[in-house]
Design a protein around this motif. Structure first.
Motif, PDB file in Angstrom:
ATOM      1  N   GLU A  99       6.545   8.824 -12.038  1.00 17.72           N
ATOM      2  CA  GLU A  99       7.142   9.473 -10.666  1.00 17.72           C
ATOM      3  C   GLU A  99       5.857  10.194 -10.224  1.00 17.72           C
ATOM      4  N   CYS A 100       4.916  10.817 -10.931  1.00 16.81           N
ATOM      5  CA  CYS A 100       3.540  11.397 -10.450  1.00 16.81           C
ATOM      6  C   CYS A 100       2.547  10.187  -9.833  1.00 16.81           C
ATOM      7  N   ALA A 101       2.858   9.265 -10.281  1.00 19.59           N
ATOM      8  CA  ALA A 101       1.899   8.187  -9.981  1.00 19.59           C
ATOM      9  C   ALA A 101       2.408   7.631  -8.837  1.00 19.59           C
ATOM     10  N   VAL A 102       3.772   7.291  -8.480  1.00 18.65           N
ATOM     11  CA  VAL A 102       4.259   6.899  -7.258  1.00 18.65           C
ATOM     12  C   VAL A 102       4.013   7.906  -6.136  1.00 18.65           C
ATOM     13  N   ARG A 103       4.370   9.194  -6.368  1.00 16.54           N
ATOM     14  CA  ARG A 103       4.094  10.050  -5.356  1.00 16.54           C
ATOM     15  C   ARG A 103       2.596  10.170  -4.945  1.00 16.54           C
ATOM     16  N   ARG A 104       1.708   9.841  -5.517  1.00 20.30           N
ATOM     17  CA  ARG A 104       0.431   9.726  -4.810  1.00 20.30           C
ATOM     18  C   ARG A 104       0.223   8.593  -3.774  1.00 20.30           C
ATOM     19  N   VAL A 105       1.143   7.621  -3.847  1.00 17.85           N
ATOM     20  CA  VAL A 105       1.053   6.791  -2.486  1.00 17.85           C
ATOM     21  C   VAL A 105       1.600   7.403  -1.161  1.00 17.85           C
ATOM     22  N   MET A 163       2.648  -8.728   7.044  1.00 16.80           N
ATOM     23  CA  MET A 163       3.688  -8.711   6.113  1.00 16.80           C
ATOM     24  C   MET A 163       4.464  -7.350   6.424  1.00 16.80           C
ATOM     25  N   ASN A 164       5.661  -7.519   5.923  1.00 15.54           N
ATOM     26  CA  ASN A 164       6.720  -6.478   5.899  1.00 15.54           C
ATOM     27  C   ASN A 164       6.219  -5.126   5.341  1.00 15.54           C
ATOM     28  N   PRO A 165       6.307  -4.062   6.167  1.00 18.77           N
ATOM     29  CA  PRO A 165       5.713  -2.719   5.499  1.00 18.77           C
ATOM     30  C   PRO A 165       6.320  -2.415   4.394  1.00 18.77           C
ATOM     31  N   ASP A 166       7.709  -2.469   4.115  1.00 17.13           N
ATOM     32  CA  ASP A 166       8.263  -2.110   2.777  1.00 17.13           C
ATOM     33  C   ASP A 166       7.577  -3.000   1.754  1.00 17.13           C
ATOM     34  N   MET A 167       7.348  -4.364   1.813  1.00 16.57           N
ATOM     35  CA  MET A 167       6.965  -5.291   0.959  1.00 16.57           C
ATOM     36  C   MET A 167       5.305  -4.825   0.601  1.00 16.57           C
ATOM     37  N   GLU A 168       4.612  -4.375   1.614  1.00 16.81           N
ATOM     38  CA  GLU A 168       3.213  -3.648   1.281  1.00 16.81           C
ATOM     39  C   GLU A 168       3.311  -2.456   0.470  1.00 16.81           C
ATOM     40  N   LEU A 169       4.343  -1.657   0.792  1.00 15.11           N
ATOM     41  CA  LEU A 169       4.580  -0.364   0.067  1.00 15.11           C
ATOM     42  C   LEU A 169       4.715  -0.903  -1.321  1.00 15.11           C
ATOM     43  N   ARG A 170       5.806  -1.684  -1.598  1.00 11.35           N
ATOM     44  CA  ARG A 170       5.938  -2.005  -2.837  1.00 11.35           C
ATOM     45  C   ARG A 170       4.719  -2.471  -3.784  1.00 11.35           C
ATOM     46  N   HIS A 171       3.926  -3.437  -3.013  1.00  8.67           N
ATOM     47  CA  HIS A 171       2.732  -3.904  -3.670  1.00  8.67           C
ATOM     48  C   HIS A 171       1.739  -2.498  -4.158  1.00  8.67           C
ATOM     49  N   GLU A 172       1.682  -1.697  -3.068  1.00  8.03           N
ATOM     50  CA  GLU A 172       0.826  -0.634  -3.429  1.00  8.03           C
ATOM     51  C   GLU A 172       1.177   0.358  -4.413  1.00  8.03           C
ATOM     52  N   VAL A 173       2.647   0.420  -4.775  1.00 12.33           N
ATOM     53  CA  VAL A 173       3.266   1.109  -5.784  1.00 12.33           C
ATOM     54  C   VAL A 173       2.946   0.463  -6.955  1.00 12.33           C
ATOM     55  N   PHE A 174       3.024  -1.133  -7.104  1.00 10.35           N
ATOM     56  CA  PHE A 174       2.843  -1.607  -8.336  1.00 10.35           C
ATOM     57  C   PHE A 174       1.424  -1.617  -8.672  1.00 10.35           C
ATOM     58  N   ALA A 175       0.516  -1.627  -7.638  1.00  9.54           N
ATOM     59  CA  ALA A 175      -1.008  -1.440  -7.976  1.00  9.54           C
ATOM     60  C   ALA A 175      -1.493  -0.040  -8.572  1.00  9.54           C
ATOM     61  N   VAL A 176      -0.603   1.202  -8.020  1.00  8.43           N
ATOM     62  CA  VAL A 176      -0.901   2.386  -8.702  1.00  8.43           C
ATOM     63  C   VAL A 176      -0.501   2.401 -10.241  1.00  8.43           C
ATOM     64  N   LEU A 177       0.778   1.871 -10.371  1.00  9.85           N
ATOM     65  CA  LEU A 177       1.256   1.848 -11.747  1.00  9.85           C
ATOM     66  C   LEU A 177       0.585   1.111 -12.698  1.00  9.85           C
ATOM     67  N   ASN A 178       0.056  -0.125 -12.057  1.00  6.28           N
ATOM     68  CA  ASN A 178      -0.926  -0.676 -12.951  1.00  6.28           C
ATOM     69  C   ASN A 178      -2.177  -0.378 -13.429  1.00  6.28           C
ATOM     70  N   TRP A 179      -2.740   0.580 -12.365  1.00  9.55           N
ATOM     71  CA  TRP A 179      -4.066   1.133 -12.595  1.00  9.55           C
ATOM     72  C   TRP A 179      -3.714   2.508 -13.594  1.00  9.55           C
ATOM     73  N   ASP A 180      -2.862   3.217 -13.316  1.00  8.94           N
ATOM     74  CA  ASP A 180      -2.742   4.292 -14.077  1.00  8.94           C
ATOM     75  C   ASP A 180      -2.662   4.290 -15.561  1.00  8.94           C
ATOM     76  N   PRO A 181      -3.546   4.587 -16.482  1.00  2.00           N
ATOM     77  CA  PRO A 181      -3.417   4.413 -17.821  1.00  2.00           C
ATOM     78  C   PRO A 181      -2.101   5.306 -18.283  1.00  2.00           C
ATOM     79  N   ALA A 182      -1.704   6.282 -17.708  1.00  2.00           N
ATOM     80  CA  ALA A 182      -0.597   7.011 -18.399  1.00  2.00           C
ATOM     81  C   ALA A 182       0.611   6.223 -18.200  1.00  2.00           C
ATOM     82  N   VAL A 183       1.054   5.270 -17.553  1.00  2.00           N
ATOM     83  CA  VAL A 183       1.885   4.454 -17.379  1.00  2.00           C
ATOM     84  C   VAL A 183       2.074   3.165 -17.982  1.00  2.00           C
ATOM     85  N   SER A 184       1.009   2.881 -18.437  1.00  2.76           N
ATOM     86  CA  SER A 184       0.955   1.602 -19.219  1.00  2.76           C
ATOM     87  C   SER A 184       2.072   1.282 -20.213  1.00  2.76           C
TER      88      SER A 184
END
Length: 76
Positions: free
Chosen positions: A51-57, A1-22
């Motif tokens: 922004e804080c959630a994404v910076r954790r990736v 898989m394309n590294p950018d696509m993998e990173l996009r999936h990682e960012v969405f996973a963090v955003l979906n997991w973090d209750p502060a950004v629901s």
């Protein structure tokens, strides 16, 4: 898989997991490890939380936060 696509999936996973950004209406674009956030959020605190959630990736090389805050209709 394309590294950018993998990173996009990682960012969405963090955003979906973090209750502060629901409930945030965020779109994620990634180009060469640079993440760009667009969309609308309910307030400045939510914008900062996203922004804080994404910076954790770890794979994020740089972050461009273009999120806007929804305006609240004035009460008459």
């Amino acid at each position: 898989m394309n590294p950018d696509m993998e990173l996009r999936h990682e960012v969405f996973a963090v955003l979906n997991w973090d209750p502060a950004v629901s409930g945030a209406d965020v779109d994620v674009r990634v180009e060469n490890g640079v993440v760009t956030l667009t969309g609308q959020v309910t307030g400045l605190a939510m914008r900062h939380a996203v922004e804080c959630a994404v910076r954790r990736v770890q794979s994020v090389k740089s972050l461009v936060n273009e999120l806007t805050v929804r305006s609240v209709p004035e009460k008459s």
